[in-house]
Write a protein that holds these residues in place. Structure first.
Motif, short mmCIF file in Angstrom:
data_model
loop_
_atom_site.label_atom_id
_atom_site.label_comp_id
_atom_site.label_asym_id
_atom_site.label_seq_id
_atom_site.Cartn_x
_atom_site.Cartn_y
_atom_site.Cartn_z
N TYR A 1 -87.49 -60.79 23.21
CA TYR A 1 -86.19 -60.25 23.61
C TYR A 1 -85.44 -59.78 22.37
O TYR A 1 -85.41 -60.47 21.36
CB TYR A 1 -85.36 -61.32 24.31
CG TYR A 1 -86.12 -62.15 25.34
CD1 TYR A 1 -86.40 -61.65 26.61
CD2 TYR A 1 -86.54 -63.44 25.03
CE1 TYR A 1 -87.09 -62.41 27.53
CE2 TYR A 1 -87.22 -64.21 25.95
CZ TYR A 1 -87.50 -63.69 27.21
OH TYR A 1 -88.18 -64.45 28.12
N LEU A 2 -84.82 -58.60 22.48
CA LEU A 2 -83.98 -58.10 21.39
C LEU A 2 -82.52 -57.97 21.79
O LEU A 2 -81.67 -57.67 20.95
CB LEU A 2 -84.50 -56.74 20.91
CG LEU A 2 -85.84 -56.75 20.17
CD1 LEU A 2 -86.22 -55.35 19.75
CD2 LEU A 2 -85.78 -57.66 18.96
N THR A 3 -82.24 -58.20 23.07
CA THR A 3 -80.88 -58.06 23.58
C THR A 3 -80.74 -58.91 24.83
O THR A 3 -81.73 -59.24 25.50
CB THR A 3 -80.57 -56.59 23.91
OG1 THR A 3 -79.31 -56.51 24.60
CG2 THR A 3 -81.64 -55.97 24.79
N GLU A 4 -79.51 -59.25 25.15
CA GLU A 4 -79.22 -60.01 26.38
C GLU A 4 -79.05 -59.08 27.59
O GLU A 4 -78.78 -59.56 28.69
CB GLU A 4 -77.93 -60.82 26.20
CG GLU A 4 -78.03 -61.95 25.20
CD GLU A 4 -78.55 -63.23 25.82
OE1 GLU A 4 -78.84 -63.24 27.04
OE2 GLU A 4 -78.67 -64.23 25.09
N ALA A 5 -79.22 -57.77 27.39
CA ALA A 5 -78.86 -56.81 28.43
C ALA A 5 -79.50 -57.09 29.78
O ALA A 5 -78.86 -56.93 30.83
CB ALA A 5 -79.23 -55.39 27.97
#
Length: 301
Positions: A230-234
């Motif tokens: 994961y690179l973002t919580e989006a």
């Protein structure tokens, strides 16, 4: 999501068991861990994903150009084409649910058979490589005559990553392509008594006998290839999104068990033998996320 044993006591206790019992221990570990991680995603006090700051900077070099100093040395197993096809199909299903996830490129996929050392300087890794040099050809091609089969793939996951995990085989029907000639009858009849767990033990002992102190991070019964991070919580910001994510993983795992495991008619093959197509990849450098360089690739079959 590591896979290597660093304790010889634990290693020796497990290799004394039958293949079926070793498989059972691996299976219990991944099922228990998935249940724990599902609970974390769905918890009312959910605290967020664990975003890998190193990967974030590699994917966005403008944040901190040339920052990653973590040199490593590992022995990787490289998945054969049919295992990569299965991994890609699963990645596509996951991407449909969470478009912002980072996916491991297929050409970088690997299973870490042994992590010799991690997060060292370039000079330290070079010294380790030189110490191991006489043993490297034998280790790299060890899987040519010591074949361990992996079966029953499923997604394992946590708050930082998700992977395709396998179990050591225990008399399941063969599914993957047969080795190409010339292959001796002795090798072909080796069977499942020699498990992936035995392979890890043997490679560990060869590194030790060559004069290297192995500094692996993990003591867990696992055999996996990383699918992504994961690179973002989006895609996971709301409870609804997180439930959609864990439900999708459960659905894919149910599909794998029902349609791919032990199914000779499946277009996707849920089995591979370490060493198919390529032997072990003796690798050094900034290896995180599939990088680095090959010192020697062993003979495949």
């Amino acid at each position: 999501m590591g896979s290597i044993l660093q304790s010889t006591d634990i290693e020796n206790k497990l290799v004394d068991l039958s293949g079926a019992k070793i498989q059972k221990l691996y299976a219990a570990h991944r099922v228990k861990r998935n249940a724990q991680q599902r609970a974390k995603f769905l918890a009312s006090d959910y605290t967020g994903l664990i975003i890998d700051q190193y990967l974030l900077r590699l994917e966005n070099p403008q944040i901190e150009p040339g920052f990653d100093p973590r040199y490593c040395m590992t022995f990787w197993g490289r998945p054969p084409i049919h295992a990569l096809e299965l991994a890609e199909a699963i990645q596509n299903r996951l991407k449909a649910v969470a478009p912002a996830i980072w996916l491991m490129p297929l050409h970088r996929m690997h299973i870490t058979t042994l992590e010799v050392a991690f997060s060292r300087t370039a000079a330290e890794i070079e010294a380790l490589k030189e110490t191991l040099k006489p043993a490297i050809p034998h280790i790299a091609s060890y899987t040519h005559r010591h074949r361990s089969r992996l079966v029953k793939p499923m997604i394992s996951y946590d708050l930082s990553a998700f992977a395709l995990s396998f179990l050591p085989a225990a008399s399941e029907p063969p599914l993957s392509p047969a080795p190409m000639a010339p292959d001796s009858v002795e090798v072909l009849r080796q069977g499942d008594s020699y498990t992936y767990h035995h392979l890890r033990r043997d490679v560990w002992e060869q590194a030790k006998d060559a004069g290297v102190t192995v500094s692996s991070r993990y003591v867990v019964p696992s055999a996996h290839i990383t699918l992504g991070r994961y690179l973002t919580e989006a895609d996971h910001a709301t409870p609804e999104q997180r439930r959609k994510w864990v439900d999708a993983i459960d659905e894919i795992n149910a599909w794998l068990e029902a349609e791919v495991w032990d199914n000779a008619d499946s277009k996707l093959i849920g089995e591979w033998v370490i060493g198919q197509e390529k032997g072990l990849d003796v690798r050094v450098g900034t290896l995180w996320y599939g990088g680095g360089r090959t010192v020697q690739m062993g003979e495949g079959f």
